[in-house]
Design an enzyme around this catalytic site. Structure first.
Site, mmCIF file in Angstrom:
data_model
loop_
_atom_site.group_PDB
_atom_site.id
_atom_site.type_symbol
_atom_site.label_atom_id
_atom_site.label_comp_id
_atom_site.label_asym_id
_atom_site.label_seq_id
_atom_site.Cartn_x
_atom_site.Cartn_y
_atom_site.Cartn_z
ATOM 1 N N GLU A 29 53.453 -70.406 17.342
ATOM 2 C CA GLU A 29 52.803 -69.645 18.424
ATOM 3 C C GLU A 29 51.894 -69.243 17.568
ATOM 4 O OE1 GLU A 29 54.415 -68.399 21.355
ATOM 5 O OE2 GLU A 29 53.107 -68.167 22.663
ATOM 6 N N GLU A 177 56.339 -73.090 29.459
ATOM 7 C CA GLU A 177 56.867 -72.710 30.508
ATOM 8 C C GLU A 177 56.160 -72.457 31.937
ATOM 9 O OE1 GLU A 177 59.022 -69.506 28.655
ATOM 10 O OE2 GLU A 177 60.196 -71.013 27.480
ATOM 11 N N TYR A 252 67.191 -70.757 24.453
ATOM 12 C CA TYR A 252 67.940 -69.849 23.427
ATOM 13 C C TYR A 252 68.886 -69.434 23.173
ATOM 14 C CZ TYR A 252 61.874 -69.468 22.690
ATOM 15 O OH TYR A 252 60.833 -69.972 22.351
ATOM 16 N N GLU A 308 61.772 -75.708 22.723
ATOM 17 C CA GLU A 308 62.091 -74.415 21.994
ATOM 18 C C GLU A 308 63.440 -74.160 22.246
ATOM 19 O OE1 GLU A 308 59.501 -71.172 23.430
ATOM 20 O OE2 GLU A 308 58.265 -72.469 23.764
ATOM 21 N N GLN A 357 60.748 -70.052 15.624
ATOM 22 C CA GLN A 357 59.712 -70.927 15.269
ATOM 23 C C GLN A 357 59.210 -70.630 14.165
ATOM 24 O OE1 GLN A 357 56.232 -68.600 16.808
ATOM 25 N NE2 GLN A 357 57.243 -68.908 19.487
HETATM 26 O O1 AHR Z 1 58.721 -68.659 21.590
HETATM 27 C C1 AHR Z 1 58.712 -67.180 22.444
HETATM 28 C C2 AHR Z 1 58.387 -67.768 23.567
HETATM 29 O O2 AHR Z 1 59.474 -67.835 24.213
HETATM 30 C C3 AHR Z 1 57.611 -68.903 23.792
HETATM 31 O O3 AHR Z 1 55.847 -68.135 23.863
HETATM 32 C C4 AHR Z 1 58.014 -69.168 24.976
HETATM 33 O O4 AHR Z 1 57.227 -70.496 25.394
HETATM 34 C C5 AHR Z 1 59.510 -68.460 25.023
HETATM 35 O O5 AHR Z 1 59.747 -68.045 26.884
#
Ligand code: AHR
Length: 512
Positions: A29, A177, A252, A308, A357
């Site tokens: 990103e 998102e 996450y 993600e 990332q």
């Molecule tokens: O990876 C960081 C952020 O996490 C991304 O931009 C978003 O899609 C998510 O909330």
């Protein structure tokens, strides 16, 4: 020989689904030093580069056979206007990256630079379009610009910018998102938009787009159901409409509260176990989304994409809080290895996943020093490398009998041994993670259905869970050869593998 702590039975001759190499995908990103400083240094940099792209980063990612790269976001995708990132760099308009550090983005890395990067990497581009602040026309024209040959307004514009042939772009994200930074939409509102946008994301020539609708967070199964409902009807017989081909979700691993997620390198053993409990929940969420999809799409035409995933810690001291720069320890590597086991187990529905990332942001593969330019491969990188043999391999079902290998964490059961297996032709690859922080685990691989002719093993571990790599000590967490002992088994071959505390081991075998 003492009894093993765990017996793992694997039927080598019973094939499961294909483990798509795209489960080992990546995400880059416009955030902090991921693109700028990470991938892109510019043509005048002393760091060796091709057309501004760092060659050491490219080489490292080629070594893990990077299959695809998602870009330009993330939250950034829904503020990005692609026409700002084409043409002579000095003429490109600037914008403010309001999501990430409020810094000025000069658009020097744009469409042509991204596609050149993918060509150098040998990776398939996954472009994420802007639904939140863009238009249907803008997104539709971006697809035309990228993928249309022959005569057309966008193909002519691309040629004027120096690229004659269209690129192949297989993967396309319809916003990101949408429930949050992508527009704060309700599922129903987004579901309609996804259908509308997807309609105008055309297949030009022989470029076939795989359109991915922006999906849920964590276990928001209602979001997934709303999207599935909007393209299908129960009992219609012919399955979902072919409007978009996949639905994503994001998960996450964050053990602490959002305001204080925990430190990347300073953590207790309790913090570690809590992290692993959270990491292993990814399987519950994949299963949950897949179950909802099964109701509307039993033939599994629509793919599930986890575009993600990874650990999210507090930023390193002294760094910009909006840049999400974090170190990466052996703990992160074990988070990765258990994720991959879950991905392999659900490869019939999960078709793609993207680590968040790739460089300098969140659970990165690579960290680069902003001053010296030095490159460090993280412990997580090594897991990706050890697993290359799983790419496009056939999943094998594993049966684990390990009655003692679990712990109670926060009132929940954490299994301490994680295993997956795959086969390609006359080889098989087994992945074994011992999550126990203190105890070795001896495992017996009970391999049935084919003759085992040869074997070798590799291990990723270190003295402590907090161990990590730096420019001064780049190999603190690195891969070594590991011992395997052959034992007789009544139904086939047996391999005994001892797993030290907090270790990840892969065993490769050749088969007759
Ligand atoms: O990876 C960081 C952020 O996490 C991304 O931009 C978003 O899609 C998510 O909330």
């Amino acid at each position: 020989m003492s009894a093993a702590d765990a017996r793992v039975v694997i039927d080598l001759d019973i094939p499961g689904p294909t483990i798509s190499r795209h489960l080992y995908g990546h995400f880059a990103e416009h955030l902090g030093r991921c693109i700028y400083g990470g991938f892109w240094v510019g043509e005048d940099s002393p760091v060796p580069n091709e057309g501004g792209i760092r060659l050491d980063v490219v080489e490292a990612l080629r070594d893990i056979a990077i299959p695809n790269l998602r870009w330009p976001g993330g939250c950034f995708a829904d503020e990005y206007h692609w026409r700002d990132g084409i043409g002579p760099r000095e003429d490109r308009p600037r914008m403010v990256n309001t999501n990430w550090g409020d810094v000025v983005e000069d658009n020097s890395f744009g469409t042509h630079e991204f596609l050149a990067l993918c060509e150098l990497l040998g990776a398939d581009p996954y472009v994420n379009g802007n639904v939140g602040s863009g238009t249907v026309r803008e997104m539709s024209e971006w697809v035309e610009y990228l993928t249309r040959g022959g005569e057309s307004p966008m193909a002519a514009l691309r040629r004027a910018n120096g690229r004659d042939e269209p690129w192949k772009v297989p993967f396309w994200g319809i916003g990101n998102e949408a429930w949050g930074c992508g527009g704060n939409m309700r599922a129903e509102a987004y579901a309609d938009l996804a259908r509308q946008y997807a309609t105008y994301l055309r297949d030009h020539g022989d470029n076939k787009l795989y359109r991915i609708a922006a999906g849920a967070s964590d276990d928001d199964y209602r979001w997934t159901e709303t999207l599935m409902k909007s393209i299908s009807c129960i009992g219609c017989g012919d399955g979902p409409k072919d409007i978009y081909q996949a639905i994503s979700f994001h998960y996450y691993t964050i053990p602490g509260p959002w305001e204080d997620k925990g430190d990347a390198t300073r953590f207790s053993t309790d913090d570690y176990y809590l992290t692993m409990l959270k990491a292993r929940r990814v399987e519950e969420f994949i299963r949950g989304h897949a179950a909802v999809m099964d109701v509307y799409d039993p033939a599994k035409k629509i793919g599930l994409v986890l575009d993600e995933w990874g650990t999210w810690w507090n930023v390193e001291e002294g760094t910009n809080p909006g840049f999400l720069y974090q170190q990466n320890t052996l703990r992160d590597a074990l988070v990765a290895s258990v994720h991959f086991d879950a991905f392999h187990a659900h490869a019939d529905r999960l078709v793609m996943a993207n680590i968040a990332q790739t460089v300098n942001v969140l659970q990165a593969m690579i960290l680069t020093d902003p001053d010296s330019g030095a490159l460090v491969l993280t412990p997580s990188y090594h897991v990706f490398r050890m697993n290359v043999g799983h790419h496009d391999a056939t999943a094998l079902r594993v049966h684990v009998e390990a009655p003692e290998l679990h712990r109670e964490i926060d009132g929940q059961r954490l299994e301490l041994l994680s295993v997956s297996a795959s086969t390609t032709g006359d080889t098989a690859l087994f992945s074994l993670t011992n999550l126990d922080a203190d105890r070795s685990v001896s495992t017996l691989l009970d391999l049935r259905g084919r003759t085992v002719l040869g074997w070798s093993a590799r291990i990723l571990s270190a003295d402590s869970l907090q161990a990590h790599n730096t420019a001064a000590a780049p190999d603190t967490v690195s891969v070594r050869d590991h011992e395997v002992e052959v034992v007789d088994q009544p139904f086939g071959a047996g391999l005994r593998v001892d797993l030290p505390p907090h270790s990840y081991v892969t065993v490769s075998v050749t088969l007759g």
